[in-house]
Design an enzyme around this catalytic site. Structure first.
Site, short mmCIF file in Angstrom:
data_model
loop_
_atom_site.label_atom_id
_atom_site.label_comp_id
_atom_site.label_asym_id
_atom_site.label_seq_id
_atom_site.Cartn_x
_atom_site.Cartn_y
_atom_site.Cartn_z
CB THR A 60 9.01 43.34 -16.57
OG1 THR A 60 10.14 44.12 -16.17
CG2 THR A 60 7.77 44.24 -16.57
N GLY A 61 6.53 41.62 -15.20
CA GLY A 61 5.26 40.98 -15.56
C GLY A 61 4.56 40.37 -14.37
CB SER A 62 1.04 39.35 -14.11
OG SER A 62 0.95 38.50 -15.24
CD GLU A 98 11.01 41.95 -20.17
OE1 GLU A 98 10.18 41.85 -19.26
OE2 GLU A 98 10.75 41.70 -21.36
CE LYS A 105 11.48 38.53 -21.47
NZ LYS A 105 10.30 38.73 -20.61
N GLY A 117 4.63 43.23 -21.88
CA GLY A 117 4.57 44.36 -20.94
C GLY A 117 5.38 45.56 -21.41
N GLY A 139 9.45 36.51 -17.14
CA GLY A 139 8.28 35.88 -17.75
C GLY A 139 8.46 35.79 -19.26
CB ALA A 140 8.21 34.00 -21.92
C1 5RP Z 1 7.27 42.15 -20.31
C2 5RP Z 1 7.40 40.70 -20.62
C3 5RP Z 1 6.69 39.77 -19.70
O1 5RP Z 1 7.63 38.98 -19.07
C4 5RP Z 1 5.73 38.93 -20.52
O2 5RP Z 1 4.83 39.80 -21.15
C5 5RP Z 1 4.97 37.95 -19.63
O3 5RP Z 1 4.21 38.65 -18.71
P1 5RP Z 1 3.13 37.94 -17.78
O4 5RP Z 1 3.89 37.08 -16.84
O5 5RP Z 1 2.41 39.10 -17.14
O6 5RP Z 1 2.22 37.15 -18.68
O7 5RP Z 1 8.03 40.28 -21.55
O8 5RP Z 1 7.88 42.92 -21.31
#
Ligand code: 5RP
Length: 245
Positions: A30-32, A107, A98, A101, A86-87
């Protein structure tokens, strides 16, 4: 000139998709950043790639459906071949924070069921010591204020209930200004602000998980095999010593 962060995210996300092969069962983070992996996998599925995906959030489930990735429930599969996610931070041992989001519980369940984990990130996520990014902790709504106090006592650091910035909502006998962020599992998120001082993430995870009100902690320990990091001067990879990839 510095590349724009979104372009870096796309670079890392798309590079990770190359690890996915025909027949694989794939955890979709999950995430951008990982959204670019999902879009790229969707493109390859439209060209004949034969995979099934397991999303880690409702948001990712929506995107995966949109781009045409066949989805399955984790419970109906006997483990996954790989998860890409993502992280918010990774340290030199590839320990992670993590949950930025709010999807940390799903996750982590998905990551623990996968034979290998790849993290996609831009170079802002690389740190020496975890904790500058506040640590997300998923807690039960029941007596969340007490759980918050217990966490504060444990770490002597301030904690904040994550809010949405919308309308105020009554939670028990407290009015939460901005309304609480509610996870896909119906829980709340408490963000622990302790600065870049989590020098023993494993011990912090164990201590937090010992509290009954804590459902999951955004520390991912010894689970990430490979980080694919995009920076202005290109892609860099960091591999765990005993990487499963
Ligand atoms: C969601 C997460 C995401 O993977 C983490 O916040 C990174 O997100 P982004 O790629 O948007 O920076 O752990 O729970």
């Amino acid at each position: 000139m510095a590349a724009d962060v979104d372009a870096l995210k796309a670079e890392a996300g798309i590079a990770a998709a190359a690890f996915v092969k025909d027949g694989m069962k794939v955890g979709l983070g999950t995430g951008s950043t990982v959204k670019y992996t999902v879009i790229e996998l969707g493109r390859r599925v439209s060209e004949g790639l034969d995979i099934v995906g397991v999303p880690t959030s409702i948001e990712t489930e929506r995107l995966a459906k949109q781009v045409g990735i066949p989805l399955r429930e984790l419970g109906s599969l006997d483990g996954l071949d790989i998860v890409i996610d993502g992280a918010d931070e990774f340290d030199p041992q590839l320990q992670l924070i993590k949950g930025g989001g709010g999807a940390l519980l799903r996750e982590k369940i998905v990551a623990q069921s996968a034979a290998a984990m790849i993290v996609v990130a831009d170079d802002r996520k690389k740190v020496e010591t975890l904790g500058a990014f506040s640590l997300p902790i998923e807690v039960t709504p029941f007596s969340w204020q007490e759980t918050k106090r217990q966490i504060e006592r444990l770490f002597s650091c301030p904690c904040v209930l994550r809010t949405l910035g919308g309308e105020s909502v009554r939670l028990g006998d407290v009015v939460v200004e901005g309304g609480p962020f509610v996870t896909d599992n119906g829980n709340l998120i408490i963000d622990l602000h302790c600065g870049a001082s989590i020098d023993n993430p494993r011990a912090s995870e164990v201590a937090l998980l010992s509290l009954a009100g804590v459902c999951e902690v955004g520390l991912f320990i010894d689970i990430c095999d490979l980080v694919i990091m995009a920076a202005d001067d290109g892609i860099q990879t960091f591999s765990k010593a005993d990487s499963r990839l």
